[in-house]
Design a protein around this motif. Sequence first.
Motif, PDB file in Angstrom:
ATOM      1  N   THR A   1      34.795  12.807 -11.183  1.00 41.49           N
ATOM      2  CA  THR A   1      35.947  13.200 -10.373  1.00 41.49           C
ATOM      3  C   THR A   1      35.622  13.400  -8.904  1.00 41.49           C
ATOM      4  N   ALA A   2      34.414  13.167  -8.482  1.00 45.84           N
ATOM      5  CA  ALA A   2      33.973  13.545  -7.142  1.00 45.84           C
ATOM      6  C   ALA A   2      34.727  12.807  -6.044  1.00 45.84           C
ATOM      7  N   SER A   3      35.131  13.565  -5.025  1.00 46.48           N
ATOM      8  CA  SER A   3      35.667  12.957  -3.802  1.00 46.48           C
ATOM      9  C   SER A   3      34.532  12.467  -2.921  1.00 46.48           C
TER      10      SER A   3
ATOM     11  N   ASN B   1      36.127   8.102  -9.532  1.00 44.63           N
ATOM     12  CA  ASN B   1      37.270   8.368  -8.667  1.00 44.63           C
ATOM     13  C   ASN B   1      37.477   7.210  -7.698  1.00 44.63           C
ATOM     14  N   PRO B   2      38.568   6.441  -7.817  1.00 41.93           N
ATOM     15  CA  PRO B   2      38.767   5.299  -6.922  1.00 41.93           C
ATOM     16  C   PRO B   2      38.979   5.703  -5.470  1.00 41.93           C
ATOM     17  N   GLY B   3      39.307   6.981  -5.223  1.00 41.99           N
ATOM     18  CA  GLY B   3      39.446   7.468  -3.861  1.00 41.99           C
ATOM     19  C   GLY B   3      38.200   8.146  -3.347  1.00 41.99           C
ATOM     20  N   GLY B   4      37.132   8.138  -4.134  1.00 39.77           N
ATOM     21  CA  GLY B   4      35.903   8.830  -3.766  1.00 39.77           C
ATOM     22  C   GLY B   4      34.943   7.956  -2.986  1.00 39.77           C
ATOM     23  N   THR B   5      33.943   8.609  -2.388  1.00 44.11           N
ATOM     24  CA  THR B   5      32.883   7.920  -1.649  1.00 44.11           C
ATOM     25  C   THR B   5      31.537   8.448  -2.104  1.00 44.11           C
ATOM     26  N   THR B   6      30.650   7.542  -2.482  1.00 47.46           N
ATOM     27  CA  THR B   6      29.290   7.890  -2.898  1.00 47.46           C
ATOM     28  C   THR B   6      28.323   7.441  -1.822  1.00 47.46           C
ATOM     29  N   THR B   7      27.494   8.358  -1.347  1.00 43.60           N
ATOM     30  CA  THR B   7      26.470   8.042  -0.348  1.00 43.60           C
ATOM     31  C   THR B   7      25.116   8.005  -1.030  1.00 43.60           C
ATOM     32  N   ILE B   8      24.395   6.914  -0.836  1.00 46.45           N
ATOM     33  CA  ILE B   8      23.042   6.773  -1.384  1.00 46.45           C
ATOM     34  C   ILE B   8      22.066   6.708  -0.221  1.00 46.45           C
TER      35      ILE B   8
ATOM     36  N   ALA C   1      33.942   3.373  -8.757  1.00 45.47           N
ATOM     37  CA  ALA C   1      35.346   3.020  -8.648  1.00 45.47           C
ATOM     38  C   ALA C   1      35.805   3.094  -7.200  1.00 45.47           C
ATOM     39  N   GLY C   2      35.122   3.892  -6.382  1.00 45.47           N
ATOM     40  CA  GLY C   2      35.485   4.067  -4.984  1.00 45.47           C
ATOM     41  C   GLY C   2      34.549   3.370  -4.034  1.00 45.47           C
ATOM     42  N   ASN C   3      34.233   4.046  -2.919  1.00 43.09           N
ATOM     43  CA  ASN C   3      33.455   3.462  -1.831  1.00 43.09           C
ATOM     44  C   ASN C   3      31.968   3.775  -1.956  1.00 43.09           C
ATOM     45  N   LEU C   4      31.158   2.923  -1.325  1.00 44.15           N
ATOM     46  CA  LEU C   4      29.715   3.127  -1.249  1.00 44.15           C
ATOM     47  C   LEU C   4      29.299   3.151   0.216  1.00 44.15           C
TER      48      LEU C   4
END
Length: 502
Positions: free
Chosen positions: A303-305, A323-330, A342-345
């Motif tokens: 569920t992370a934003s 979460n398709p509206g979320g952003t994951t930072t690596i 599902a969201g942004n990278l």
Amino acid sequence: MGQVTGSSDHRTAAARTPAAPGRRAVRVAVATAVAALPLAAVLTTGSAAPLAPPLGACSGSDCPSAWPPPHNGDFPGRDAAVNVFTGGDYTVNGRAAEAEGKIVTLGKLTVDKNGGGVYNMGVVGVGSRVVPPNGSDFVTTGGDVDVRTGNSVLIGGSDSHGPAFGNLRHAGPVTGTVSIDPTGESIQDPDAAAPYRSVLTRIQEVSDCVGRATATGTVAVAANEATFTGDGTSMRQVFNVTRDLASPTGGQIGLVFDGIPAGATVVVNMLGDSPVINTYTGTGLAGDRTTELRSKLMYNFPTASTARILGSAQFQGSVMAGNPGGTTTIAQPGMNGRVYLAGNLIHTGTGGYEIHSYPFDGDLPDCAVTPSPSPTSPTPSPSPTSPSPTFPSPTSPSPTSPSPTSPSPTSPGPTSPGPTPTSPAPTSSAPTSPSATATTSSAAPTGHRPSGGPTSPHPGGGGELPSTGAGNASVVLGLAGVGLLGLGGLAVLAARRRGRHS
């Protein structure tokens, strides 16, 4: 207009001449098979299931029998499965350097590194070196490709036996410099992402389902270490984490796994809106517990934003975010596993940070379908208008503990505590949820850091490693210094691979 070099054909899909029969057959099979993937309703959990192709395990006829640690040698095999998927946008900034394997983004691809430089895609200088099949789409975008001034994208590469070449298939225009090794092509196709729409839905469903699984083990987070203690018997170990995996000040900590049966799937559910993992744990070398777990280890952010994976490791395991509206930072020097968002990278970091291609072949919690009866107006399932082929199943399942292609020394643990990281993503504040009490774990496995983080030359304690691409002697020394690669001959890469990241 973008500058695309090294391609034999830059015309649009509608105007170009027919592709070779073999390549067209591969494209048709991929498109129809992806579109035909079942999208089950998420209702109840209980059984277990692997991820369906094109996700998860290696697929195709040339999967390696063993997955080596990060290295720069010959290609040990080919993998047609998707390694990086984003349902939103894919952004490269900081000093991120490379992403290996097949890459699909339903949104746009933007490359805007600090100071400019090369971002390699599909084939990398140092990684598993398992690349997509020749002539396939190495990179697919559902939007524009925007390579900012001073940056460039390089797709393809080679080893001592020959080239690895593939296509950039893009729905939107290309701006900036994109170099494609022959005979890969730049193909503008308004339907480039269409075959993968159902994959986005599948990731959302699986992430939600996995996130609701009942925990089988406990997590104790102390100042310097998080210990995951399994029940010792279940073949699917689930840990539900409601706080950051970081020190009280947001710094790096170690990750320890105990009580995990051999061959078990391990799920770490990072619950909450803005979870952070900040760790120095992971080398990819034999004797590292996380290396042994890698092919069946999944970190799930249902569920992370915003989710952030930070630190100074060759991070082991796959990542899923629902979460398709979320952003994951690596922002890890090495990300060794699938990345399914599902969201942004945002791929970033202060050094030559990389995403490497390693499979996930674990069995995740499966949410069964329980259709609601509708006697007055039943809705029949749509019938396909033409048969859809299925993706090839892996011919050689990846072992739980891959064998390196050359001897690798055990990574020594540092003796000084790890400082607070300064990755481009802001440092997390101390967790607001209650911290679990520290527990005494069993003896740490080889390569496990007993306390603290690595001594880092970077102010603020990101502990980042230098670039692992070619053409940079400091890279070789940096990797050898932390014990990430016990492999010789990195210098040959400069002659083998042009334009490696800078």
